[in-house]
Design an enzyme around this catalytic site. Structure first.
Site, PDB file in Angstrom:
ATOM      1  N   CYS A   1      63.182   2.041  65.741  1.00  0.00           N
ATOM      2  CA  CYS A   1      64.142   0.974  66.022  1.00  0.00           C
ATOM      3  C   CYS A   1      64.279   0.013  64.833  1.00  0.00           C
ATOM      4  O   CYS A   1      65.306  -0.036  64.180  1.00  0.00           O
ATOM      5  CB  CYS A   1      63.724   0.211  67.271  1.00  0.00           C
ATOM      6  SG  CYS A   1      64.868  -1.124  67.709  1.00  0.00           S
TER       7      CYS A   1
ATOM      8  N   CYS B   1      63.152  -6.750  72.537  1.00  0.00           N
ATOM      9  CA  CYS B   1      64.044  -6.189  71.516  1.00  0.00           C
ATOM     10  C   CYS B   1      65.416  -5.936  72.142  1.00  0.00           C
ATOM     11  O   CYS B   1      65.512  -5.262  73.178  1.00  0.00           O
ATOM     12  CB  CYS B   1      63.466  -4.895  70.963  1.00  0.00           C
ATOM     13  SG  CYS B   1      64.556  -4.068  69.780  1.00  0.00           S
TER      14      CYS B   1
ATOM     15  N   CYS C   1      66.127  -1.595  71.696  1.00  0.00           N
ATOM     16  CA  CYS C   1      65.385  -0.602  72.487  1.00  0.00           C
ATOM     17  C   CYS C   1      64.719  -1.204  73.715  1.00  0.00           C
ATOM     18  O   CYS C   1      64.031  -0.499  74.458  1.00  0.00           O
ATOM     19  CB  CYS C   1      64.335   0.088  71.617  1.00  0.00           C
ATOM     20  SG  CYS C   1      63.027  -1.021  71.014  1.00  0.00           S
TER      21      CYS C   1
ATOM     22  N   CYS D   1      45.692 -11.583  72.045  1.00  0.00           N
ATOM     23  CA  CYS D   1      45.732 -10.952  70.723  1.00  0.00           C
ATOM     24  C   CYS D   1      44.322 -10.583  70.277  1.00  0.00           C
ATOM     25  O   CYS D   1      43.339 -11.225  70.682  1.00  0.00           O
ATOM     26  CB  CYS D   1      46.365 -11.899  69.698  1.00  0.00           C
ATOM     27  SG  CYS D   1      48.104 -12.273  70.018  1.00  0.00           S
TER      28      CYS D   1
ATOM     29  N   CYS E   1      56.136 -23.299  50.302  1.00  0.00           N
ATOM     30  CA  CYS E   1      56.382 -23.638  48.911  1.00  0.00           C
ATOM     31  C   CYS E   1      57.716 -24.377  48.813  1.00  0.00           C
ATOM     32  O   CYS E   1      58.724 -23.909  49.344  1.00  0.00           O
ATOM     33  CB  CYS E   1      56.415 -22.369  48.052  1.00  0.00           C
ATOM     34  SG  CYS E   1      56.953 -22.620  46.347  1.00  0.00           S
TER      35      CYS E   1
ATOM     36  N   CYS F   1      41.189 -27.147  45.116  1.00  0.00           N
ATOM     37  CA  CYS F   1      42.077 -28.029  44.371  1.00  0.00           C
ATOM     38  C   CYS F   1      43.377 -28.275  45.131  1.00  0.00           C
ATOM     39  O   CYS F   1      43.870 -27.418  45.862  1.00  0.00           O
ATOM     40  CB  CYS F   1      42.368 -27.405  43.007  1.00  0.00           C
ATOM     41  SG  CYS F   1      43.401 -28.422  41.942  1.00  0.00           S
TER      42      CYS F   1
ATOM     43  N   CYS G   1      52.185 -21.179  43.590  1.00  0.00           N
ATOM     44  CA  CYS G   1      52.783 -20.181  44.479  1.00  0.00           C
ATOM     45  C   CYS G   1      52.755 -18.815  43.795  1.00  0.00           C
ATOM     46  O   CYS G   1      53.239 -18.660  42.667  1.00  0.00           O
ATOM     47  CB  CYS G   1      54.219 -20.585  44.819  1.00  0.00           C
ATOM     48  SG  CYS G   1      55.081 -19.387  45.850  1.00  0.00           S
TER      49      CYS G   1
ATOM     50  N   CYS H   1      52.054 -30.230  44.131  1.00  0.00           N
ATOM     51  CA  CYS H   1      50.964 -30.966  44.779  1.00  0.00           C
ATOM     52  C   CYS H   1      50.961 -30.649  46.266  1.00  0.00           C
ATOM     53  O   CYS H   1      52.011 -30.650  46.911  1.00  0.00           O
ATOM     54  CB  CYS H   1      51.143 -32.466  44.552  1.00  0.00           C
ATOM     55  SG  CYS H   1      49.945 -33.491  45.458  1.00  0.00           S
TER      56      CYS H   1
ATOM     57  N   CYS I   1      52.066 -34.150  48.498  1.00  0.00           N
ATOM     58  CA  CYS I   1      53.425 -34.696  48.471  1.00  0.00           C
ATOM     59  C   CYS I   1      54.473 -33.672  48.050  1.00  0.00           C
ATOM     60  O   CYS I   1      55.661 -34.003  47.989  1.00  0.00           O
ATOM     61  CB  CYS I   1      53.489 -35.908  47.542  1.00  0.00           C
ATOM     62  SG  CYS I   1      53.143 -35.522  45.804  1.00  0.00           S
TER      63      CYS I   1
END
Length: 315
Positions: free
Chosen positions: A128, A147, A150, A168, A193, A206, A211, A219, A222
């Protein structure tokens, strides 16, 4: 009796004015920051988003690599110092790469958008693979997803079959709650990001984040851009002061290393510049045509077996 005009041989002319005119850069030449050379205006492409200019050959190589390794992420301006860092338009990408690469980029871009959108999920059925809508749940708990193609009902978190009393497996991360764009809560352990929107988890360490998708440095607290902050001055003042996560001595050692590298490069440039200036007359002399003729004549005198060059006769 008409006098004959003396014939002029090309080899007797001084080629320096012609070579100088040919090698002189045109006023319309543009400097490409990728290949570090001047290129004619007809070989230059200007990006519509940020107006940065690069030669077409360099842009083609850059876009091809970004398509193959970017995973569908927006292809931004290749200039790291670009103040806008705008993304290339789809029409620009299509003009720089082959059609099959454009199709690959569009497919990766769509799959990446589904993966990053908490309100969407892929159907786990291999036959599917439809895109399903995920309803928002409280506290990021998994929910049942149906879905539309299907009609399979599966868990929004582990993608397993949804049964009554479903739980889960252990170690399965919970579904991320829907967040408003630009959210920057310092207590959050998962953020997006600010450049490409990929989710990043920070366990410890740190506060200066890199990314892995778009190589953007920012940072954690901020979300400010730190791509050019090589001395980490962002954490010396303001709301993020002393929040880097390293001791003051560690920060000072990092700055000392950066300064040492810059000073070392400057010393190498200062030392090699006079040597290049002193060697430039010798280099120019070796490239000079009259000097090369004199060297050939001296070589023929030393080795009399060499054939003499054909003499040109004037009529």
């Amino acid at each position: 009796m008409a006098s004959r005009s003396p014939s002029i041989h090309l080899e007797d002319r001084d080629p320096s004015p012609v070579m100088a005119a040919a090698c002189a850069p045109s006023s319309q030449d543009v400097f490409c920051k990728l290949c570090l050379s001047l290129q004619p205006l007809e070989a230059i492409n200007e990006l519509e988003g940020c107006k940065c200019m690069f030669c077409t050959a360099c842009l083609q190589q850059y876009v091809q690599l970004a398509v193959m390794e970017g995973g569908g992420a927006p292809i931004t301006c290749p200039d790291m110092a670009c103040p806008i860092t705008g993304a290339l338009l789809d029409s620009e990408i299509a003009s720089l790469v082959a059609p099959y690469q454009v199709e690959l980029y569009q497919r990766l871009k769509f799959e990446r958008g589904v993966k990053l959108d908490p309100s969407k999920a892929w159907c786990p059925v291999l036959e599917c693979q439809a895109v399903c809508s995920v309803q928002a749940s409280t506290e990021g708990r998994p929910a049942a997803v149906a879905c539309p193609a299907c009609h399979t009902v599966f868990c929004s978190s582990c993608r397993g079959p949804w049964l009554e009393g479903h739980t889960c497996p252990e170690g399965q991360p919970m579904m991320l709650p829907l967040q408003s764009p630009g959210s920057s809560d310092p207590e959050e352990s998962i953020k997006q990001c600010p450049m490409c929107g990929v989710y990043i988890e920070r366990n410890q360490g740190c506060a200066q984040m890199l990314c892995k998708s778009c190589k953007h440095t920012f940072c954690w607290y901020c979300l400010q851009n730190l791509d050019g902050d090589i001395f980490l001055r962002h954490y010396d003042k303001g709301p993020c002061r002393n929040k880097l996560g390293h001791s003051r001595a560690s920060v000072m050692w990092n700055r000392t290393q950066v300064v040492g590298i810059l000073v070392g490069v400057s010393i190498i440039v200062l030392v090699t510049s006079p040597l290049l200036l002193l060697a430039s007359p010798c280099i120019l002399c070796c490239m000079c045509k009259p000097c090369s003729r004199k060297k050939k004549k001296k070589k023929r005198k030393r080795d009399p077996g060499l054939p003499e060059p054909p003499s040109s006769s004037s009529s």
